[in-house]
Motif scaffolding. Structure first.
Motif, mmCIF file in Angstrom:
data_model
loop_
_atom_site.group_PDB
_atom_site.id
_atom_site.type_symbol
_atom_site.label_atom_id
_atom_site.label_comp_id
_atom_site.label_asym_id
_atom_site.label_seq_id
_atom_site.Cartn_x
_atom_site.Cartn_y
_atom_site.Cartn_z
ATOM 1 N N PHE B 15 22.825 -93.492 2.899
ATOM 2 C CA PHE B 15 24.164 -93.009 3.223
ATOM 3 C C PHE B 15 24.236 -92.318 4.581
ATOM 4 O O PHE B 15 25.307 -92.250 5.192
ATOM 5 C CB PHE B 15 24.663 -92.049 2.136
ATOM 6 N N ILE B 16 23.125 -91.800 5.069
ATOM 7 C CA ILE B 16 23.202 -91.036 6.321
ATOM 8 C C ILE B 16 23.240 -91.923 7.569
ATOM 9 O O ILE B 16 23.402 -91.414 8.678
ATOM 10 C CB ILE B 16 22.048 -90.014 6.461
ATOM 11 N N SER B 17 23.122 -93.228 7.407
ATOM 12 C CA SER B 17 23.138 -94.119 8.569
ATOM 13 C C SER B 17 24.523 -94.718 8.795
ATOM 14 O O SER B 17 25.080 -95.376 7.913
ATOM 15 C CB SER B 17 22.140 -95.261 8.354
ATOM 16 N N PRO B 18 25.092 -94.542 9.999
ATOM 17 C CA PRO B 18 26.388 -95.168 10.276
ATOM 18 C C PRO B 18 26.311 -96.697 10.215
ATOM 19 O O PRO B 18 27.272 -97.351 9.815
ATOM 20 C CB PRO B 18 26.738 -94.685 11.690
ATOM 21 N N TYR B 19 25.166 -97.256 10.594
ATOM 22 C CA TYR B 19 25.039 -98.712 10.562
ATOM 23 C C TYR B 19 24.961 -99.227 9.127
ATOM 24 O O TYR B 19 25.445 -100.323 8.831
ATOM 25 C CB TYR B 19 23.844 -99.163 11.406
ATOM 26 N N ALA B 20 24.365 -98.421 8.240
ATOM 27 C CA ALA B 20 24.390 -98.788 6.818
ATOM 28 C C ALA B 20 25.821 -98.755 6.302
ATOM 29 O O ALA B 20 26.232 -99.613 5.513
ATOM 30 C CB ALA B 20 23.504 -97.848 6.005
ATOM 31 N N TYR B 21 26.583 -97.766 6.755
ATOM 32 C CA TYR B 21 28.008 -97.730 6.397
ATOM 33 C C TYR B 21 28.710 -99.012 6.855
ATOM 34 O O TYR B 21 29.438 -99.648 6.065
ATOM 35 C CB TYR B 21 28.678 -96.494 6.999
ATOM 36 N N PHE B 22 28.491 -99.405 8.092
ATOM 37 C CA PHE B 22 29.121 -100.645 8.558
ATOM 38 C C PHE B 22 28.723 -101.826 7.666
ATOM 39 O O PHE B 22 29.555 -102.636 7.263
ATOM 40 C CB PHE B 22 28.748 -100.941 10.015
ATOM 41 N N GLY B 23 27.433 -101.900 7.371
ATOM 42 C CA GLY B 23 26.963 -102.965 6.488
ATOM 43 C C GLY B 23 27.653 -102.928 5.137
ATOM 44 O O GLY B 23 28.024 -103.974 4.589
ATOM 45 N N SER B 24 27.851 -101.708 4.625
ATOM 46 C CA SER B 24 28.463 -101.566 3.294
ATOM 47 C C SER B 24 29.908 -102.063 3.267
ATOM 48 O O SER B 24 30.405 -102.475 2.223
ATOM 49 C CB SER B 24 28.426 -100.091 2.852
ATOM 50 N N THR B 25 30.551 -102.023 4.432
ATOM 51 C CA THR B 25 31.950 -102.461 4.487
ATOM 52 C C THR B 25 32.076 -103.983 4.559
ATOM 53 O O THR B 25 33.174 -104.511 4.403
ATOM 54 C CB THR B 25 32.689 -101.868 5.713
ATOM 55 N N GLN B 26 30.967 -104.666 4.855
ATOM 56 C CA GLN B 26 31.028 -106.112 5.111
ATOM 57 C C GLN B 26 30.310 -106.963 4.074
ATOM 58 O O GLN B 26 30.653 -108.127 3.867
ATOM 59 C CB GLN B 26 30.409 -106.418 6.494
ATOM 60 N N ILE B 27 29.270 -106.406 3.458
ATOM 61 C CA ILE B 27 28.346 -107.271 2.727
ATOM 62 C C ILE B 27 28.959 -107.896 1.480
ATOM 63 O O ILE B 27 28.614 -109.037 1.130
ATOM 64 C CB ILE B 27 27.033 -106.502 2.403
ATOM 65 N N GLU B 28 29.872 -107.190 0.823
ATOM 66 C CA GLU B 28 30.451 -107.758 -0.401
ATOM 67 C C GLU B 28 31.269 -109.012 -0.081
ATOM 68 O O GLU B 28 31.169 -110.026 -0.781
ATOM 69 C CB GLU B 28 31.335 -106.720 -1.108
ATOM 70 N N ALA B 29 32.091 -108.934 0.970
ATOM 71 C CA ALA B 29 32.923 -110.088 1.326
ATOM 72 C C ALA B 29 32.054 -111.245 1.819
ATOM 73 O O ALA B 29 32.303 -112.411 1.494
ATOM 74 C CB ALA B 29 33.936 -109.693 2.396
ATOM 75 N N LEU B 30 31.026 -110.903 2.583
ATOM 76 C CA LEU B 30 30.130 -111.951 3.077
ATOM 77 C C LEU B 30 29.443 -112.652 1.905
ATOM 78 O O LEU B 30 29.390 -113.885 1.843
ATOM 79 C CB LEU B 30 29.106 -111.331 4.037
ATOM 80 N N ALA B 31 28.938 -111.849 0.988
ATOM 81 C CA ALA B 31 28.265 -112.421 -0.184
ATOM 82 C C ALA B 31 29.231 -113.295 -0.987
ATOM 83 O O ALA B 31 28.871 -114.402 -1.411
ATOM 84 C CB ALA B 31 27.707 -111.302 -1.067
ATOM 85 N N ALA B 32 30.454 -112.814 -1.148
ATOM 86 C CA ALA B 32 31.440 -113.549 -1.952
ATOM 87 C C ALA B 32 31.739 -114.920 -1.339
ATOM 88 O O ALA B 32 31.960 -115.896 -2.071
ATOM 89 C CB ALA B 32 32.718 -112.724 -2.082
ATOM 90 N N ARG B 33 31.719 -114.994 -0.016
ATOM 91 C CA ARG B 33 31.974 -116.286 0.644
ATOM 92 C C ARG B 33 30.915 -117.317 0.268
ATOM 93 O O ARG B 33 31.137 -118.522 0.392
ATOM 94 C CB ARG B 33 32.003 -116.119 2.171
ATOM 95 N N HIS B 34 29.746 -116.812 -0.133
ATOM 96 C CA HIS B 34 28.665 -117.720 -0.538
ATOM 97 C C HIS B 34 28.464 -117.715 -2.052
ATOM 98 O O HIS B 34 27.454 -118.233 -2.532
ATOM 99 C CB HIS B 34 27.364 -117.309 0.161
#
Lengths: 215, 215
Positions: B15-34
């Protein structure tokens, strides 16, 4: 905003970085798509990463070094360029970087051709680039006067020119390589050429039809 | 090659990483596309990056810290997600990560919703996530029993579960975050979602119509 297409893309590199090599294989074509030239600038990650930032070499960093060994070959495949880990020990890019600057002082296009040869020598042919002889061998293939170059590499002026170049890189915030500056925007990483491309196209990071994570 | 679409994409985060936050905002939609699900797994970069790799925190690394401050907001813009540097000191993600694991043990979908709330609390609302109270406040909004959660966070079992999770992350080579594993392929970085996408699509890094540096 209007940007001057005469403004080159700045490309900071260090021959010892495989990611800088990947960047070197792509940046000219990317720049050309935007009508831009490339200002090739050597730096020394031995200074920026190891001394100033206090980090260890990637190859000696636990866990991450394994990732690097997996990542570099697949990045080469993604870019469609030849690549091989060289397995050489105790290499450095001092002589090659000094040679690059000396050639660039009179002929920047020739310096770029020389840089491509040095990158290829190390990352495709697995040949050393550390010695003055190594460097002069590649320069000679381009018609550069070997004895004049050898003298420049070992001269106080040649050393000072590289020191100055590293200071400029640091002032520009170039901590690692490749490090690009596209119309003022600093972009680090051999995997971030898409950002160079996007900045040159939109001069904005937010755009409605965002799709940078898709092919 | 055939790949089982029931195989989730593994997503290591802190949780303390801003880049992990960015990843968290994208990964569900990306995964769903596949047609994929996401296996959210907390780790602690305070262990992997600072202790094992021997690095300093990014925010204390000369030159690179300036780049981070410039880079994170533009990445947020590129992803189209809200973001603000929180300016909090001495934060850590121990309680939040333990809470995540405790919730996940009985309801992984709920744990994911909890993770989104914690990320948002820190990187959008600039509120602390360090204390048990902070964490229970977010969990309570999802109907989680606060006293049971508080007990789990501070229990020996709760601590051990997180220790075990970090060891698994290390065994998987997850040194930094976000770190994805897509059908066996390890991919590090909030700026490398295009690689997750490409691997799920092609299961190859080389393809003729290569264009990953273009929009």
């Amino acid at each position: 905003m209007n940007f001057d297409t005469r403004t080159p893309i700045i490309f900071y590199f260090d021959f010892i970085s495989p990611y800088a090599y990947f960047g070197s294989t792509q940046i000219e074509a990317l720049a050309a798509r935007h009508g831009r030239s490339v200002d090739w600038r050597p730096t020394l990650i031995g200074i920026t990463v190891l001394k100033i930032m206090g980090m260890k070499p990637l190859t000696q960093t636990p866990i991450k070094s394994d990732y690097l060994r997996h990542d570099a070959p697949r990045m080469a495949a993604a870019y469609g360029v030849p690549f091989r880990f060289h397995g050489l020990k105790d290499i450095n890019s001092l002589a090659a970087a000094r040679a690059f600057l000396w050639i660039k002082a009179t002929d920047s296009a020739l310096a770029t051709r020389f840089a491509h040869r040095i990158f290829r020598r190390l990352w495709v042919e697995s040949s050393d680039i550390t010695s003055v002889d190594d460097v002069c061998h590649e320069a000679a293939a381009l018609g550069v006067n070997g004895s004049a170059l050898a003298e420049a590499i070992t001269s106080a002026g040649g050393k000072q020119a590289l020191n100055d170049a590293v200071q400029i890189a640091i002032a520009d915030g170039a901590f690692g390589v490749p490090f690009f500056i596209a119309d003022g925007e600093p972009i680090w990483g051999g995997d971030r050429l898409w950002m160079v491309n996007r900045w040159l196209r939109y001069h904005s990071w937010s755009k409605p039809d965002d799709n940078h994570d898709r092919d």
